[in-house]
Design an enzyme around this catalytic site. Sequence first.
Site, short mmCIF file in Angstrom:
data_model
loop_
_atom_site.label_atom_id
_atom_site.label_comp_id
_atom_site.label_asym_id
_atom_site.label_seq_id
_atom_site.Cartn_x
_atom_site.Cartn_y
_atom_site.Cartn_z
N ARG A 39 -6.90 12.86 1.02
CA ARG A 39 -5.62 13.36 2.04
C ARG A 39 -4.33 12.87 1.61
NH1 ARG A 39 -7.24 9.80 7.34
NH2 ARG A 39 -9.14 10.98 7.20
N GLU A 67 -11.11 -9.52 2.56
CA GLU A 67 -9.71 -9.07 3.28
C GLU A 67 -10.21 -8.98 4.61
OE1 GLU A 67 -7.46 -5.54 1.85
OE2 GLU A 67 -6.58 -5.42 3.88
N GLU A 107 -8.61 0.63 -3.24
CA GLU A 107 -9.20 0.60 -2.00
C GLU A 107 -10.04 1.69 -1.89
OE1 GLU A 107 -6.64 -0.03 1.49
OE2 GLU A 107 -8.21 0.96 2.53
N ASN A 156 0.88 -1.23 -0.05
CA ASN A 156 -0.05 -0.13 0.00
C ASN A 156 0.99 1.35 0.05
OD1 ASN A 156 -1.31 2.42 1.22
ND2 ASN A 156 -3.07 0.87 1.79
N ARG A 166 -9.24 8.31 -0.85
CA ARG A 166 -10.34 8.64 0.06
C ARG A 166 -10.97 9.98 -0.66
NH1 ARG A 166 -8.85 6.43 5.60
NH2 ARG A 166 -10.58 7.71 6.19
N THR A 204 -8.48 3.60 8.31
CA THR A 204 -9.60 2.69 8.42
C THR A 204 -9.60 1.87 9.64
OG1 THR A 204 -9.00 2.19 6.06
CG2 THR A 204 -10.81 0.95 6.94
N HIS A 236 -5.36 3.87 -1.66
CA HIS A 236 -6.67 4.03 -1.25
C HIS A 236 -7.24 5.61 -1.64
CE1 HIS A 236 -9.70 4.44 2.54
NE2 HIS A 236 -10.28 4.73 1.61
N HIS A 283 1.64 1.20 6.26
CA HIS A 283 2.54 2.16 6.91
C HIS A 283 3.67 1.52 7.76
CE1 HIS A 283 2.88 4.38 10.58
NE2 HIS A 283 2.84 5.51 9.83
N HIS A 288 1.18 6.14 1.68
CA HIS A 288 1.77 7.14 2.77
C HIS A 288 3.31 7.75 1.93
CE1 HIS A 288 -0.52 6.82 5.97
NE2 HIS A 288 -0.79 5.58 5.84
N HIS A 324 -3.69 -4.61 7.62
CA HIS A 324 -3.71 -3.59 8.55
C HIS A 324 -3.02 -3.92 9.84
CE1 HIS A 324 -5.44 -0.16 10.25
NE2 HIS A 324 -6.01 0.12 9.35
N1 PXP Z 1 -5.82 -3.13 4.26
C1 PXP Z 1 -6.96 -2.12 4.05
C2 PXP Z 1 -8.43 -2.38 3.98
C3 PXP Z 1 -6.60 -0.67 4.76
O1 PXP Z 1 -7.42 0.25 5.00
C4 PXP Z 1 -5.37 -0.53 5.17
C5 PXP Z 1 -4.93 0.81 5.79
O2 PXP Z 1 -4.95 1.80 4.37
C6 PXP Z 1 -4.39 -1.44 4.90
C7 PXP Z 1 -4.65 -2.82 4.38
C8 PXP Z 1 -2.71 -1.12 5.18
O3 PXP Z 1 -2.77 -1.16 6.65
P1 PXP Z 1 -1.20 -0.74 7.20
O4 PXP Z 1 -1.08 0.75 6.56
O5 PXP Z 1 -1.45 -0.72 8.63
O6 PXP Z 1 -0.55 -1.65 6.75
#
Ligand code: PXP
Length: 240
Positions: free
Chosen positions: A49, A152, A70, A7, A45, A101, A43, A216, A10, A192
């Site tokens: 952001r 997921e 996402e 992801n 949003r 999320t 994602h 993250h 960031h 997550h």
């Molecule tokens: N999966 C989903 C559905 C999420 O919303 C997020 C956060 O954007 C992630 C995975 C990745 O989470 P993390 O950034 O904590 O690794």
Amino acid sequence: MMRLLVNIDHIATLRNARGEGYPDPAEAAIVCENAGAAGIVFHLRGDRRHIKDDDVQRLKESVTGILDFEMSASNEMIGICLETEPDLVTLVPEGREELTTEGGLNMTTVFNDFKNRVFPALKDSEIDISLFLDPNPKDIELAHELGAYAVELHTGTFANAVNNDDRKNELERLAKAAQLIHESGMTVNAGHGLNLDNLPQLIEHVPHLTDISIGHALISKAVYWGLEKTVKEYLSLMKN
Ligand code: PXP
């Protein structure tokens, strides 16, 4: 086979902090894929952001592996998703005030809307639909009834558990949920709060994992190690 999807939200957060054109999420996506990641998650949003609309187009052009969009299930996002044609769309709840999320979809609440509006809107596309859910049997059954391609599993409660008992209980819930998703014929994804410390435990206890989505912690580690080395470290951990 288990796959790592990075992801890259960031990367955009860092770029937006100075309003510059760098670092560029699309360039980061290429580095992640070259290092062996199977695909990229972003994602978009409602408040834009981190990822912005023009990032979406550039990601679509740059990513050669799996592109996972996402998003919330708003009509605006469904329209952008249909134009983008990602491989996968992961539907999540979205709150304006949240930092990230905060949990899975409540399927009982959204079921009728998803059945009558969201799934029909995406039905004629080639886009697979994944639903981001807490490990609740009821939510999983309703996802199956809708005809979702994947679930997921929200791993945030496991990742944030403050003691061993809570962590163990949540791992058991995740393992049972993964089994149910698999037996229902859906693909098991997870994400997550995952990082190099907690990922081995998840992989050891939860069966049938396919796409692992990590943002993250991976991007944070890359500040020290670089993206290529960090992605490779996650991949080697997943392989072993
Ligand atoms: N999966 C989903 C559905 C999420 O919303 C997020 C956060 O954007 C992630 C995975 C990745 O989470 P993390 O950034 O904590 O690794």
